[in-house]
Design a protein around this motif. Structure first.
Motif, PDB file in Angstrom:
ATOM      1  N   ALA A 295      49.322  43.021 -15.607  1.00  0.00           N
ATOM      2  CA  ALA A 295      50.490  42.785 -16.463  1.00  0.00           C
ATOM      3  C   ALA A 295      50.512  41.358 -17.004  1.00  0.00           C
ATOM      4  CB  ALA A 295      51.777  43.113 -15.720  1.00  0.00           C
ATOM      5  N   GLY A 296      49.333  40.830 -17.319  1.00  0.00           N
ATOM      6  CA  GLY A 296      49.260  39.498 -17.921  1.00  0.00           C
ATOM      7  C   GLY A 296      49.223  38.367 -16.916  1.00  0.00           C
ATOM      8  N   TYR A 297      49.282  38.709 -15.617  1.00  0.00           N
ATOM      9  CA  TYR A 297      49.265  37.694 -14.557  1.00  0.00           C
ATOM     10  C   TYR A 297      47.943  37.753 -13.788  1.00  0.00           C
ATOM     11  CZ  TYR A 297      54.253  36.762 -15.042  1.00  0.00           C
ATOM     12  OH  TYR A 297      55.482  36.381 -15.513  1.00  0.00           O
ATOM     13  N   ASP A 298      47.561  36.632 -13.241  1.00  0.00           N
ATOM     14  CA  ASP A 298      46.401  36.555 -12.357  1.00  0.00           C
ATOM     15  C   ASP A 298      46.929  36.786 -10.942  1.00  0.00           C
ATOM     16  OD1 ASP A 298      43.771  36.249 -11.810  1.00  0.00           O
ATOM     17  OD2 ASP A 298      43.667  34.098 -12.215  1.00  0.00           O
ATOM     18  N   MET A 299      46.686  37.988 -10.395  1.00  0.00           N
ATOM     19  CA  MET A 299      47.343  38.412  -9.152  1.00  0.00           C
ATOM     20  C   MET A 299      46.328  38.752  -8.062  1.00  0.00           C
ATOM     21  SD  MET A 299      50.585  38.232  -9.821  1.00  0.00           S
ATOM     22  CE  MET A 299      51.394  39.142  -8.510  1.00  0.00           C
ATOM     23  N   PRO A 300      46.712  38.610  -6.792  1.00  0.00           N
ATOM     24  CA  PRO A 300      45.796  38.968  -5.697  1.00  0.00           C
ATOM     25  C   PRO A 300      45.714  40.481  -5.525  1.00  0.00           C
ATOM     26  CG  PRO A 300      47.914  38.278  -4.814  1.00  0.00           C
ATOM     27  CD  PRO A 300      48.004  38.106  -6.301  1.00  0.00           C
ATOM     28  N   VAL A 301      44.519  41.044  -5.659  1.00  0.00           N
ATOM     29  CA  VAL A 301      44.371  42.491  -5.441  1.00  0.00           C
ATOM     30  C   VAL A 301      44.083  42.771  -3.972  1.00  0.00           C
ATOM     31  CG1 VAL A 301      41.913  42.582  -6.058  1.00  0.00           C
ATOM     32  CG2 VAL A 301      43.330  44.622  -6.319  1.00  0.00           C
ATOM     33  N   GLN A 302      43.404  41.816  -3.311  1.00  0.00           N
ATOM     34  CA  GLN A 302      43.166  41.947  -1.876  1.00  0.00           C
ATOM     35  C   GLN A 302      42.806  40.591  -1.294  1.00  0.00           C
ATOM     36  OE1 GLN A 302      39.290  44.454  -2.206  1.00  0.00           O
ATOM     37  NE2 GLN A 302      39.000  43.111  -0.454  1.00  0.00           N
TER      38      GLN A 302
ATOM     39  N   LEU B  48      53.230  40.397   3.644  1.00  0.00           N
ATOM     40  CA  LEU B  48      53.918  39.561   2.652  1.00  0.00           C
ATOM     41  C   LEU B  48      53.295  39.802   1.284  1.00  0.00           C
ATOM     42  CD1 LEU B  48      55.979  37.282   2.049  1.00  0.00           C
ATOM     43  CD2 LEU B  48      54.086  35.675   2.337  1.00  0.00           C
ATOM     44  N   PHE B  49      54.127  40.162   0.317  1.00  0.00           N
ATOM     45  CA  PHE B  49      53.677  40.477  -1.039  1.00  0.00           C
ATOM     46  C   PHE B  49      54.281  39.477  -2.014  1.00  0.00           C
ATOM     47  CE2 PHE B  49      52.294  44.927  -0.163  1.00  0.00           C
ATOM     48  CZ  PHE B  49      52.891  45.127   1.070  1.00  0.00           C
TER      49      PHE B  49
ATOM     50  N   GLY C 294      47.687  42.330  -0.781  1.00  0.00           N
ATOM     51  CA  GLY C 294      47.435  42.348  -2.224  1.00  0.00           C
ATOM     52  C   GLY C 294      47.927  43.615  -2.908  1.00  0.00           C
ATOM     53  N   LEU C 295      47.695  43.646  -4.217  1.00  0.00           N
ATOM     54  CA  LEU C 295      48.175  44.772  -5.027  1.00  0.00           C
ATOM     55  C   LEU C 295      47.466  46.081  -4.676  1.00  0.00           C
ATOM     56  CD1 LEU C 295      48.443  43.143  -8.593  1.00  0.00           C
ATOM     57  CD2 LEU C 295      50.285  43.613  -6.965  1.00  0.00           C
ATOM     58  N   GLY C 296      46.246  45.992  -4.144  1.00  0.00           N
ATOM     59  CA  GLY C 296      45.517  47.211  -3.771  1.00  0.00           C
ATOM     60  C   GLY C 296      46.270  47.990  -2.712  1.00  0.00           C
TER      61      GLY C 296
END
Lengths: 119, 375
Positions: free
Chosen positions: B26-33, B51-52, B227-229
């Protein structure tokens, strides 16, 4: 042991070639949850997609590295696909092939060459 | 999108320091794992606490111009088929923005915070949602995007112990309660809710304090960053919709099996019947059912059936998987699909087509895992 650009390892055992994926590849895939293997006694050509690995993230195909006949598959992976993450270079081999022309293996990388590629 | 163009949450450096693999979302640099990996992160959240970072989501304040929160509630009711007026101060509920065709523009959480409403919307839709509210109810409400706050979630059976060790009042909150709690001189906006099916909290924290607050949580026993995964596999087991996959403008709330979100007072015969976009279709479907329905799908075999897997009843194509993968707690493949209403009964035997091969599946009840909320 020989290595392909597709992160497979090939180990010659007598007149058979044992094929698996590298530890580097298994780390990249993440937790493996399902492995679909070919039927034994199948004739395959180099490049045929014959193994499907499903990880928590995605499905990946593994191609036959050379021409030959599948003679044995690793049934342990059906019950314990996580073996691919635990022991990719050993007990998590995928299949054994009878290869008519072993010189097909000459083109593949050595371990050092493979390690250089993935570094 | 180039990596350099990606937005970062206040916790970006913390993620990198914890060894996160970062991806665009969604346009962000996010942790997937993180190094633990998706499977272990998932199981850890179910057994202890995860923690998310959900700071990419949209936080929006809806302030009634009249000063009466009931006016903001009534204004918002013109956009959602949900009773907002009955939402008590200090409580939160799930809602859906609908369009004129009865489709879903976004799903969101709405909290009554006394003199205003506080909304949490999806990251990918936040700009659209804000524009939508300004256009439709901007005459009655001030729509204020909250951009100076991060949003964290702490989820799992240890979440209460973890958060209440920092802010003791968190323990007294019940599922879907919201409260303003102080951590030292930092004002936290806390809700007891989440997106995992576990007990837990979502906590809005000022950007400037986000890192120190996250670090204080991570210092507690049994807390791992997730992470997001794993967030995706957790919500899938919990039977929750992912906007853009399981619900979108082409799915109605009834097709999506979200009738529970539409209170009686907004239905036919209710005191505030209709009055939201797409009411004709949605009210009709609430009475008579929809032609298709979101259901759980349990593949009989071990192969995951991911989004896009086509579902068949004999030779007849009857539906499509919208989310699917491996459920670490279920210990097997799980999916959600839209299937024709006549195939939607629990226990119906159907087939899913994976790599050209039909494989048996069973229609299953959602969620795949019972929620662990503290009511």
């Amino acid at each position: 042991m020989k290595f392909t650009e597709d992160h497979e390892w090939l180990n010659v055992e007598g007149d058979l070639v044992v094929v698996g994926i590298t530890e580097h590849a298994s780390t990249q895939l993440g937790d493996v949850v399902f492995v679909e293997l070919p039927e034994p006694e199948t004739q395959v050509s180099k490049g045929d997609e014959i193994v499907v690995i499903e990880s928590v993230k995605a499905a990946s195909d593994i191609a036959a590295p050379v021409d030959g006949e599948i003679v044995e598959v690793n049934d342990a992976l059906a019950d314990n696909p996580g073996l691919v993450n635990e022991d990719a270079m050993g007990s998590a081999w995928f299949f054994k092939m009878k290869v008519e022309d072993m010189s097909q293996l000459d083109a593949f990388m050595s371990e050092d060459e493979y390690n250089d590629m993935v570094e | 999108m180039k990596m350099a163009d990606l937005l970062r949450t206040p916790l970006y450096d913390l993620h990198v320091a914890h060894g996160a693999k970062m991806v665009e979302f969604a346009g962000y640099d996010m942790p997937v794992q993180y190094p633990l990996g998706v499977m272990k992160e998932h199981l850890h959240t179910r057994s202890a606490a995860g923690l998310f970072d959900v700071s990419h989501m949209g936080q929006v304040i809806l302030k009634p111009k009249s000063g009466e929160v009931s006016d903001a509630a009534l204004a918002l009711e013109s956009l959602v088929p949900v009773s907002i007026l009955a939402l008590a101060e200090g409580r939160q509920r799930y809602a859906l923005f609908t369009n004129d065709e009865g489709g879903v523009l976004d799903d969101l959480m709405v909290a009554n915070r006394g003199d205003h409403l506080f909304l949490v919307v999806n990251a990918s839709m936040k700009h659209d949602d804000i524009a939508h509210m300004e256009r439709e109810i901007g005459d009655r409400c001030e729509v204020v995007p909250v951009t100076d706050r991060a949003l964290l979630a702490i989820q799992g059976p240890s979440a209460e112990a973890v958060l209440s060790s920092l802010v003791s009042q968190a323990a007294a909150m019940k599922f879907m309660d919201v409260a303003v709690l102080n951590w030292g001189d930092v004002e936290l906006w806390v809700s007891r809710s989440g997106y995992t099916g576990e007990d837990g909290y979502e906590i809005s924290v000022p950007n400037a304090s986000a890192v120190s607050f996250a670090e204080a949580l991570l210092k507690q026993v049994g807390v791992e960053p997730i992470g997001l995964g794993a967030r995706d596999s957790l919500r899938l087991e919990a039977g929750m919709c992912l906007y853009g996959s399981d619900i979108d403008t082409t799915t109605t709330p009834v097709e999506a099996a979200l009738e529970w979100a539409v209170q009686k007072v907004r239905r036919t015969g209710g005191a505030r019947e209709g009055g939201f976009p797409g009411a004709n279709r949605i009210l009709e479907e609430l009475e008579n059912g929809a032609s298709r329905r979101r259901v759980g799908i349990l593949p009989d075999g071990r192969a995951p059936m991911r989004a896009g897997t086509e579902i068949f009843d004999g030779d007849t194509h009857v539906g499509t998987v919208t989310s699917g993968g491996f459920g670490p707690t279920v210990e097997g493949p799980i999916s959600m699909a839209y299937v024709a209403a006549e195939c939607a009964e629990i226990g119906t035997k159907l087939d899913g087509e994976v790599r050209g091969k039909r494989q048996p599946v069973t229609v299953a009840e959602l969620p795949f895992r019972a929620p662990q909320y503290k009511r």
